[in-house]
Structure formats: structure tokens, C-alpha cells
Design a protein around this motif. Sequence first.
Motif, PDB file in Angstrom:
ATOM      1  N   PHE A  16      -6.358   0.362   2.193  1.00 12.67           N
ATOM      2  CA  PHE A  16      -6.941   0.716   3.495  1.00 12.67           C
ATOM      3  C   PHE A  16      -6.434   2.119   3.788  1.00 12.67           C
ATOM      4  CE2 PHE A  16      -6.301  -3.895   3.627  1.00 12.67           C
ATOM      5  CZ  PHE A  16      -7.549  -4.335   4.019  1.00 12.67           C
ATOM      6  N   VAL A  19      -2.765   3.004   3.096  1.00 14.32           N
ATOM      7  CA  VAL A  19      -2.020   1.746   2.912  1.00 14.32           C
ATOM      8  C   VAL A  19      -2.532   0.985   1.698  1.00 14.32           C
ATOM      9  CG1 VAL A  19      -1.504  -0.510   3.914  1.00 14.32           C
ATOM     10  CG2 VAL A  19      -1.560   1.517   5.376  1.00 14.32           C
ATOM     11  N   ALA A  21      -2.679  -2.463   0.103  1.00 15.60           N
ATOM     12  CA  ALA A  21      -2.450  -3.854   0.486  1.00 15.60           C
ATOM     13  C   ALA A  21      -2.255  -4.737  -0.739  1.00 15.60           C
ATOM     14  CB  ALA A  21      -3.616  -4.361   1.327  1.00 15.60           C
ATOM     15  N   GLU A  40       5.288 -13.469   2.184  1.00 19.24           N
ATOM     16  CA  GLU A  40       5.585 -13.023   3.518  1.00 19.24           C
ATOM     17  C   GLU A  40       4.376 -12.390   4.207  1.00 19.24           C
ATOM     18  OE1 GLU A  40       9.839 -11.781   4.650  1.00 19.24           O
ATOM     19  OE2 GLU A  40       8.878 -10.203   3.517  1.00 19.24           O
ATOM     20  N   SER A  41       4.457 -12.358   5.505  1.00 19.47           N
ATOM     21  CA  SER A  41       3.448 -11.672   6.297  1.00 19.47           C
ATOM     22  C   SER A  41       3.289 -10.238   5.797  1.00 19.47           C
ATOM     23  CB  SER A  41       3.943 -11.678   7.748  1.00 19.47           C
ATOM     24  OG  SER A  41       2.944 -11.238   8.585  1.00 19.47           O
ATOM     25  N   GLY A  42       2.061  -9.796   5.616  1.00 20.30           N
ATOM     26  CA  GLY A  42       1.823  -8.432   5.144  1.00 20.30           C
ATOM     27  C   GLY A  42       1.840  -8.301   3.633  1.00 20.30           C
ATOM     28  N   ALA A  43       2.036  -9.415   2.921  1.00 15.98           N
ATOM     29  CA  ALA A  43       2.127  -9.363   1.464  1.00 15.98           C
ATOM     30  C   ALA A  43       0.787  -9.070   0.798  1.00 15.98           C
ATOM     31  CB  ALA A  43       2.687 -10.681   0.929  1.00 15.98           C
ATOM     32  N   GLY A  44      -0.306  -9.229   1.537  1.00 17.20           N
ATOM     33  CA  GLY A  44      -1.616  -8.940   0.958  1.00 17.20           C
ATOM     34  C   GLY A  44      -2.428 -10.182   0.636  1.00 17.20           C
ATOM     35  N   LYS A  45      -2.002 -11.332   1.122  1.00 13.85           N
ATOM     36  CA  LYS A  45      -2.693 -12.583   0.804  1.00 13.85           C
ATOM     37  C   LYS A  45      -4.123 -12.583   1.349  1.00 13.85           C
ATOM     38  CE  LYS A  45       0.379 -15.050   3.078  1.00 13.85           C
ATOM     39  NZ  LYS A  45       1.256 -14.018   3.644  1.00 13.85           N
ATOM     40  N   SER A  46      -4.247 -12.267   2.629  1.00 15.63           N
ATOM     41  CA  SER A  46      -5.586 -12.301   3.235  1.00 15.63           C
ATOM     42  C   SER A  46      -6.464 -11.196   2.684  1.00 15.63           C
ATOM     43  CB  SER A  46      -5.496 -12.159   4.750  1.00 15.63           C
ATOM     44  OG  SER A  46      -4.719 -13.180   5.293  1.00 15.63           O
ATOM     45  N   ALA A  47      -5.864 -10.039   2.457  1.00 14.30           N
ATOM     46  CA  ALA A  47      -6.650  -8.929   1.913  1.00 14.30           C
ATOM     47  C   ALA A  47      -7.219  -9.331   0.548  1.00 14.30           C
ATOM     48  CB  ALA A  47      -5.791  -7.675   1.800  1.00 14.30           C
ATOM     49  N   PRO A  57     -13.456  -4.728   5.304  1.00 14.23           N
ATOM     50  CA  PRO A  57     -14.137  -3.726   6.127  1.00 14.23           C
ATOM     51  C   PRO A  57     -14.573  -2.548   5.258  1.00 14.23           C
ATOM     52  CG  PRO A  57     -11.765  -3.766   6.572  1.00 14.23           C
ATOM     53  CD  PRO A  57     -12.061  -4.941   5.701  1.00 14.23           C
ATOM     54  N   GLN A  94      -7.945 -16.917   8.320  1.00  9.04           N
ATOM     55  CA  GLN A  94      -6.809 -17.046   9.196  1.00  9.04           C
ATOM     56  C   GLN A  94      -7.191 -16.799  10.656  1.00  9.04           C
ATOM     57  OE1 GLN A  94      -4.042 -14.211   7.859  1.00  9.04           O
ATOM     58  NE2 GLN A  94      -2.288 -15.308   8.642  1.00  9.04           N
ATOM     59  N   GLN A 273       5.686  -1.860   4.034  1.00 10.41           N
ATOM     60  CA  GLN A 273       4.295  -1.478   3.907  1.00 10.41           C
ATOM     61  C   GLN A 273       4.234  -0.445   2.775  1.00 10.41           C
ATOM     62  OE1 GLN A 273       2.346  -0.455   7.627  1.00 10.41           O
ATOM     63  NE2 GLN A 273       0.737  -1.672   6.716  1.00 10.41           N
TER      64      GLN A 273
HETATM   65  N1  LIG Z   1      -8.201  -3.740   8.265  1.00 11.71           N
HETATM   66  C1  LIG Z   1      -7.025  -3.205   7.898  1.00 11.71           C
HETATM   67  N2  LIG Z   1      -6.751  -1.892   8.104  1.00 11.71           N
HETATM   68  C2  LIG Z   1      -5.575  -1.357   7.733  1.00 11.71           C
HETATM   69  N3  LIG Z   1      -4.594  -2.030   7.129  1.00 11.71           N
HETATM   70  C3  LIG Z   1      -4.785  -3.334   6.900  1.00 11.71           C
HETATM   71  C4  LIG Z   1      -6.003  -3.994   7.267  1.00 11.71           C
HETATM   72  N4  LIG Z   1      -5.918  -5.300   6.911  1.00 11.71           N
HETATM   73  C5  LIG Z   1      -4.702  -5.443   6.347  1.00 11.71           C
HETATM   74  N5  LIG Z   1      -4.027  -4.272   6.337  1.00 11.71           N
HETATM   75  C6  LIG Z   1      -2.681  -4.051   5.779  1.00 11.71           C
HETATM   76  O1  LIG Z   1      -2.659  -4.586   4.471  1.00 11.71           O
HETATM   77  C7  LIG Z   1      -1.431  -5.250   4.219  1.00 11.71           C
HETATM   78  C8  LIG Z   1      -1.701  -6.683   3.788  1.00 11.71           C
HETATM   79  O2  LIG Z   1      -2.245  -7.413   4.896  1.00 11.71           O
HETATM   80  P1  LIG Z   1      -2.713  -8.940   4.799  1.00 11.71           P
HETATM   81  O3  LIG Z   1      -3.411  -9.251   6.056  1.00 11.71           O
HETATM   82  O4  LIG Z   1      -3.432  -9.158   3.532  1.00 11.71           O
HETATM   83  O5  LIG Z   1      -1.302  -9.699   4.770  1.00 11.71           O
HETATM   84  P2  LIG Z   1      -1.044 -11.268   4.662  1.00 11.71           P
HETATM   85  O6  LIG Z   1      -0.269 -11.486   3.415  1.00 11.71           O
HETATM   86  O7  LIG Z   1      -2.303 -12.023   4.815  1.00 11.71           O
HETATM   87  O8  LIG Z   1      -0.084 -11.488   5.909  1.00 11.71           O
HETATM   88  P3  LIG Z   1      -0.021 -12.702   6.976  1.00 11.71           P
HETATM   89  O9  LIG Z   1       0.824 -13.764   6.347  1.00 11.71           O
HETATM   90  O10 LIG Z   1       0.647 -12.093   8.165  1.00 11.71           O
HETATM   91  O11 LIG Z   1      -1.414 -13.123   7.240  1.00 11.71           O
HETATM   92  C9  LIG Z   1      -0.604  -5.132   5.500  1.00 11.71           C
HETATM   93  O12 LIG Z   1       0.284  -4.059   5.336  1.00 11.71           O
HETATM   94  C10 LIG Z   1      -1.619  -4.817   6.556  1.00 11.71           C
HETATM   95  O13 LIG Z   1      -1.035  -4.031   7.579  1.00 11.71           O
END
Ligand SMILES: Nc1ncnc2c1ncn2[C@@H]1O[C@H](COP(=O)(O)OP(=O)(O)OP(=O)(O)O)[C@@H](O)[C@H]1O
Lengths: 319, 299
Positions: A16, A19, A21, A40-47, A57, A94, A273
Motif C-alpha cells: 500500500f 507500506v 503488507a 499478530e495484528s498488522g501481520a498481513g493476514k487480511s491483506a 483497494p 473481519q 510496520q
Molecule cells: N488500505 C490500506 N492502506 C494502507 N495500509 C494498509 C491498508 N490495509 C492494510 N494496511 C497495512 O498493511 C499491514 C497489514 O494489515 P492487515 O490488515 O493485513 O493486518 P492483519 O494481519 O489482518 O491484522 P489484524 O489482526 O489486526 O486484522 C498493516 O501494516 C496495515 O497498516
Amino acid sequence: MSDAPLLEVRDLSIRFGAVTAVSSVGFSVAKGEVFGIVGESGAGKSAAARGIIGLLPPSARLGGSVRFRGEELVGASQARLRSVRGSEIGYVFQDALTALDPVRTIGAQLVEVLRVHRKVRPREALAAAAELLAELQIADPERTLRSYPHQLSGGMRQRAVIAAALIADPALIIADEVTSALDVTVQRKVLDLLLGVCAARGAGVILITHDLGVVAQTCDRVAVLYGGIVAEEADVFALFDRPMHPYTRALLQSMPRIGDSAPFRPIPGSAIQIFGELRACPFADRCDRVTPACRSALPPVQRTGKSTHRCLHPLAVPA
Amino acid sequence: MTAPLTTGPGPSRRGAVLEVQGLTKSFRVGSETFGRTARVKAVDEVSFRIEPGTTMGLVGESGSGKSTVARMITRLVRPDAGEVLVDGHSILGRGIDARRFARQVQIVFQDPTSSLNPRWKVGALIGEGIAVHRLCPRAEIPARVVELVHRCGLPADALDRFPHEFSGGQRQRIAIARALAVEPSVLVLDEPVSALDVSVQAQILVLLQELQAAFGLTYLLIAHDLAVVERFCDHIAVMRKGQIVERGAPAEVHRNPRHPYTRALIEAHPVPDPHQRRPISADRSSPAGGRTGVGGEEA
Ligand SMILES: Nc1ncnc2c1ncn2[C@@H]1O[C@H](COP(=O)(O)OP(=O)(O)OP(=O)(O)O)[C@@H](O)[C@H]1O
Ligand SMILES: Nc1ncnc2c1ncn2[C@@H]1O[C@H](COP(=O)(O)OP(=O)(O)OP(=O)(O)O)[C@@H](O)[C@H]1O
Ligand SMILES: [Mg+2]
Ligand SMILES: [Mg+2]
């Protein structure tokens, strides 16, 4: 062909802007397999999950390969991706709780999903939706179908969204943190339903969760994500019995266990990050086994049997 | 991170007694237009009392009325019957006294994303309550906000950023800082860590414990993870279908659950060990494959 995995992800990278991800993530999911993704939160799972089904996006940059039943999805047309989503790959995100349309009833929203993907009469669709909600342990499906999202409790809304993902009988289900708002009795039933669908029809499930109890109870294989890489991937037994990556061990230790009154044990430090290209082990700053080598390059993927890890100083020496 | 937060002017910050008597609420659901409405009794005669500086955990089935209780205590939903008392004063009325005591009760929700206005910077979000309640001279607000941000373990540069730039755990810290800004003596925590990963969860719980020790806050914690509740709470109450069906000390309830639902709750707790895997339960209303026959053909 029949041995080919249902889903094969290779070298997946997602950025992104500055960043990063997800960095060269690879794994595959077989038919009938429950594949867990933790981290962990922010690990990139949802991305990663969004990348797989082309729902990032427009600002995001996606690289690598995602093969679903042999078909490449990276670079596929929007029309093709739209038809894959929902009918062939069901997904629950999520933030799905806020994604329900606030001005339409749950029934209207479920019926629409079914009617977009299959030719079903409204009355039949509604009956199917009610049946599915009952299976998800909703006590009063008819009432729920007539309700607007704000009229339901958090857990009821979460199940309505799960129903929307399951209703078209997809071959792969991606469930991102789907049971976090449910009490454990309902959680158990919802997971059983997912597993049941998986076993009965050979559907694959990608279960993204932060609950290691859920992982231990349901998953066949598990990938541990940290800082956008797969720190470790293994069979669920190997992962719990012999974690290889120090992050996996820290994660296992931070988990609260029932009947245990020890203080909470957060992993010291905070998640990082990643900006630009990853040139070191992302866990280096929080790791008690760190050496200068860990900071000079991203550790390569090490493969032993069916497991992989990316650590220069793994905890266990594989048998 | 453990730096004491100076209290500044305003009422002293100590825990208060939170008492709830006979709270009852039902909702009408369904569409008026289509004439198929029904009433759901969400909460049915719920009573409890939480001593100052202690924590009561409220667990229970999804849809059992926990959030509705929380919303009534924080005046977001009007009860059909019952009372909410803070240090013996009713907070449900419209009088000045009621409002003054009502301010002492603040809430933190499960989903920090939807409870924080995305168009406001973090500094403004946290400072809002201080300004609204005139808790200190305007000129001092920024310093108070900086202190709160620090106390809640957020980076100093957080003030000038928007909520969406933070991770889930950090957003929950923002929500806690915002709730603390108005100097509450009671915090209602509606599943504050359910959406967070285990490590961040532990960080937030440690923060809440530190804040409780520092300010003697009284907590009502709604959660569904018994492992969390057990360690965090002095008392627990179990809700089912709008009523409290069991209460006691966590260890006691865990060791000797009397209500069948409490037993189910303990048994269903997912054991984090793949060697102790429970078989898939067979008591589903129909087999998983059974619902495929909706008469549709593949599109
Ligand atoms: N739309 C976006 N724009 C900018 N950065 C993003 C966007 N979506 C995610 N990120 C960044 O990408 C990284 C991974 O985010 P992601 O949502 O995949 O984490 P996650 O593992 O699903 O965390 P969680 O357990 O909190 O859901 C994070 O650093 C987040 O800030
Ligand atoms: N605004 C509303 N209108 C109609 N019904 C409502 C409303 N709010 C709650 N309800 C109903 O009241 C019942 C209790 O809901 P509540 O949100 O209090 O449950 P909960 O115990 O918090 O559940 P969860 O664990 O799933 O969050 C549910 O049946 C719900 O559908
Ligand atoms: Mg996520
Ligand atoms: Mg709730």
C-alpha cells in the motif's frame, strides 16, 4: 489434476504505497483441508486474504501468483473475479460487521447473495437462508431474517455474515476472524458447521484467527505470519509441539489458558510496520536469539518435510 | 508507561459503587409496514452490585442481553424498568445530579473502528470529553491529552493522526484514553479485547489492570473468553436469555459450575492443544451436507 491443490499461493506480495503488507508469501490449501493463518495484528493476514480474491483497494499493488483450481486469479478480469467471489470462493471479512447494509433486512441481503449466484425463487432462497441460520444456532431464524442489522446482537450479526458466505456452497471459504464476537458454545457450533461443510463436500477453508485454541481444535495446517512473511508453516501438531520460529513460541506463550492464574504475558515490544523491501528478519528487534546475520538479509525459506520456516536460529532441530 | 497521571482539578478519581436493580428491556423487531413485528425481551430483571475498585465479569451466550445491560448503564438505551445507581445516586433521570453521576460511568466498545469518528484526529477525539464537561480550563486540555496518550501507551505523535492509521490494538488504546479523559470512576468494557490478537489482548488487559490500580476504577467487563475473565475479575455473572443464571468468584464458578449453560461454556472452551481435540459435535439440527438441496443449479 485431481491431486492439484485447491488453492496455491506463490510469492504473493502486497504493497500500500510505501507500506509493505505482504512479502513473498506462499502456501497451498488442499480440498477438504482447514488451513489456519495466525499472527499478530498488522501481520498481513487480511491483506493476503483480500489479495487472493482480488478485493484490495485500487491503491494496492499486488504481485505473485494465486491459482484457484488451476486458474490464475492474479490479473484475472474484474468480471471473472466477481463471479469467483461468492459462488466459488465464499469469504467473510473481519470488518464484515460494518459491511452489512444497515437499511435492508438480513433476509433481503441473504436472498440477494443466493439469487445472484444461483437461479432460485425468492421463497426457496428465504427458506434456505432460514435453515442455514438455524444451523448456525440462531434461536429464531424467522425473526432474524426480518431484522435490520442494528436490531441484532454482535454475535447474531457475525453469524448472518457467515451465512452469506456459505449460502452459495462455495468450494473454498475464507473466514477472517469470524468467531471473535461469539461465545465459545456458539463458536464451537459455527466452527463445527464450517468443518462439516468442509468434510461433506471437500471444500477448503482458510481460517484466519488470533485464537490459538480455535487453531488447535480445527486446523490441519497452519501458517504463522509476522511482518508480512510466513515465519513458519507446519502441520498443526508440529506447530504446537515443536515450534521452530521464536515468534511462534512467543505467540504460544502469550495465550491465556483456562484455569491458569498466571499474569498475562504479552510479547514485549510492538509489531512493526514494513516500509519498502524487507531486508532483515522482521522479528529481529523483539527476538531473544537475534544475531547480526538476522539483520543483514531476510532469512530464506527452509523446508523440512512438509514444514517451512524462515529463521536462521530455529528453536528445534527437525527430526 | 507507569508514570502516574496527575489528577488535576475536578472530582477525585476513585472507584464508585455501581448498582443495578431490576433492569428490564424489551425491543420490538421486524417491520411495521409489513405488520409482522414481535417483541424480544432482551434483559429481564437483572440486578447486581460492584464494589469500588473491583471488577465484575459478565459472560454469557450471544444475544443474552449483555450489551443491552451495558447500554442501559451508560444511558444509551432507556430501560423499561429498573434502576442504575452510582454511589447510591440514580443516573437515569434528567436532573443535574443524575447527569453528574452519569458522567462517572464511561464505556469502551468491542469495535474501536466504528466507535471512533474517522474524521477526527486522535488528539481531538480524546480531548472532546474534557471540553464538553469543562473538566479543566481550555488552555490546559492539550497537556491533559498528552498525558492520557502517554498513560495509555500510545506514541506521542499519535495526536495528529487519524484512527484508521492505527492497528486494532492501538485503536482500542485510543478508545480507553478517550473514556478516561472524562475522569470516570466506573468503566463498562464491552468485549474490549475480543477483536484483538492474543499478544495485544494481553497488553490491553495489563494496561487496564494498571489503570485500575492507579485510580481505583470499578470495572464491568463483558467478555466471552473465560480464560480472560477468570484472571481479570473478582466476581463473575453468567447471563442467559436476559437473566443472570449464575454468579460467584471465578475460580469457584469454574471449579463447580451449577447452571448447565455455565458448564457448557467451560466445556466448549477451545483447548489450545491439538492433541486434546474434541470431535465435531453431532447435535446439529441437520447434517452439513443437507442444506445443499435448495433446488438451485450451479450458475
Ligand atoms: N488500505 C490500506 N492502506 C494502507 N495500509 C494498509 C491498508 N490495509 C492494510 N494496511 C497495512 O498493511 C499491514 C497489514 O494489515 P492487515 O490488515 O493485513 O493486518 P492483519 O494481519 O489482518 O491484522 P489484524 O489482526 O489486526 O486484522 C498493516 O501494516 C496495515 O497498516
Ligand atoms: N436496538 C435493538 N432493536 C431490536 N432488538 C435488539 C436491539 N438491540 C438488541 N436487540 C436484541 O436484544 C437481544 C440481546 O442483544 P444484546 O446485544 O444485548 O446481546 P449480547 O449478550 O450483547 O450478545 P453478543 O454476545 O452477541 O454481543 C438480542 O436478541 C437482540 O436481537
Ligand atoms: Mg485482519
Ligand atoms: Mg454484545
